[in-house]
Design an enzyme around this catalytic site. Structure first.
Site, PDB file in Angstrom:
ATOM      1  N   GLY A  45       0.819  -1.231   0.100  1.00 16.93           N
ATOM      2  CA  GLY A  45      -0.007  -0.171  -0.030  1.00 16.93           C
ATOM      3  C   GLY A  45       0.810   1.292  -0.094  1.00 16.93           C
ATOM      4  CD  GLN A  50       3.258   6.072   2.898  1.00 15.65           C
ATOM      5  OE1 GLN A  50       2.142   5.340   2.215  1.00 15.65           O
ATOM      6  NE2 GLN A  50       4.286   5.294   3.280  1.00 15.65           N
ATOM      7  CB  CYS A 102       5.085   2.309   7.359  1.00 14.87           C
ATOM      8  SG  CYS A 102       4.652   3.588   6.482  1.00 14.87           S
ATOM      9  CG  LEU A 103       6.532   1.171   1.325  1.00 13.60           C
ATOM     10  CD1 LEU A 103       6.123   1.489  -0.047  1.00 13.60           C
ATOM     11  CD2 LEU A 103       7.567   0.017   1.194  1.00 13.60           C
ATOM     12  CG  HIS A 144      -0.830   1.019   7.509  1.00 17.04           C
ATOM     13  ND1 HIS A 144       0.394   0.595   8.330  1.00 17.04           N
ATOM     14  CD2 HIS A 144      -0.093   1.724   6.506  1.00 17.04           C
ATOM     15  CE1 HIS A 144       1.420   1.087   8.033  1.00 17.04           C
ATOM     16  NE2 HIS A 144       1.361   1.915   7.053  1.00 17.04           N
ATOM     17  CD  GLU A 145      -1.272   2.314   2.923  1.00 17.08           C
ATOM     18  OE1 GLU A 145      -0.775   3.504   2.685  1.00 17.08           O
ATOM     19  OE2 GLU A 145      -0.403   1.199   3.078  1.00 17.08           O
ATOM     20  CG  HIS A 148       0.019   6.470   5.331  1.00 10.15           C
ATOM     21  ND1 HIS A 148       0.999   7.115   6.055  1.00 10.15           N
ATOM     22  CD2 HIS A 148       0.175   5.163   5.390  1.00 10.15           C
ATOM     23  CE1 HIS A 148       2.026   6.096   6.325  1.00 10.15           C
ATOM     24  NE2 HIS A 148       1.603   5.047   5.677  1.00 10.15           N
TER      25      HIS A 148
HETATM   26 NI    NI Z   1       2.554   3.135   5.817  1.00  7.93          NI
END
Ligand code: NI
Length: 194
Positions: A45, A50, A102-103, A144-145, A148
């Site tokens: 995701g 981000q 998480c990226l 999770h997204e 963000h």
């Molecule tokens: Ni993330």
């Protein structure tokens, strides 16, 4: 085109995203770039904040995850979808633990508790309206997204004592003292002197 991913400590990750208008310039190109950046990392995701864009937009593809992890036939096949202006109407079901990453926070994975099911309304990349319910890993990744686009990171869900034990690692990430295979932007990286 691959886009740099904001690292922990970036103010971009703390902004609440704005609604995406249907005539947002080059929206399809942006979505393609988001997907390419997510696959390249790789991740399941990726949310617009981000990429330093304060927009209510994220992309998810967990289908590969299912292919790798589930050799047996299961009902869940993973989810591939673009979410524009989503709204979680309700979270329900049991509280479940799952190790999230998480990226924007490379190298850190922690058990996070979230409700197992959600009811969500959103628009896809063609601005078709959807009203759906998700469960399991799909519900997990969406939550999770969704966090963000509200300026929330998974580490915010940790108990304070747990977060304190991670603080040094989190500081190092914001300073760029971390090895990653994809392009990132580190907010506190020292410029190298020539
Ligand atoms: Ni993330």
């Amino acid at each position: 085109m691959l886009l740099p991913i904001e690292a922990y400590g970036s103010s971009a990750l703390r902004k609440v995203g704005e609604e995406v208008p249907e005539d947002y310039p080059q929206l399809q190109e942006l979505i393609d770039n988001m997907l390419e950046t997510m696959y390249n990392a790789p991740g399941v995701g990726l949310a617009a904040p981000q990429l330093n864009l304060a927009l209510r937009l994220f992309v998810i593809d967990s289908t590969q995850f299912y292919d790798e992890e589930d050799e047996e036939e299961t009902e869940e096949k993973g989810l591939k979808e673009v979410f524009i202006n989503p709204e979680i109407i309700e979270k329900y079901g049991e509280d479940t633990f799952y190790e999230e990453g998480c990226l924007s926070i490379p190298g850190i994975r922690e058990q996070i508790v979230r409700p197992s099911q959600i009811h969500i309304q959103y628009y896809d990349r063609d601005f078709n309206f959807h009203d759906e319910q998700f469960e399991g890993l799909d519900a997990r990744v969406i939550q999770h997204e969704y966090d963000h686009i509200n300026g929330v990171l998974f580490t915010d869900h940790l108990k304070p004592i747990k977060k304190r034990t991670l603080q040094k690692s989190l500081n190092e990430i914001s300073q760029g003292k971390v090895k990653v295979q994809y392009k990132m932007r580190f907010p506190k990286q020292q410029k190298k002197r020539v």
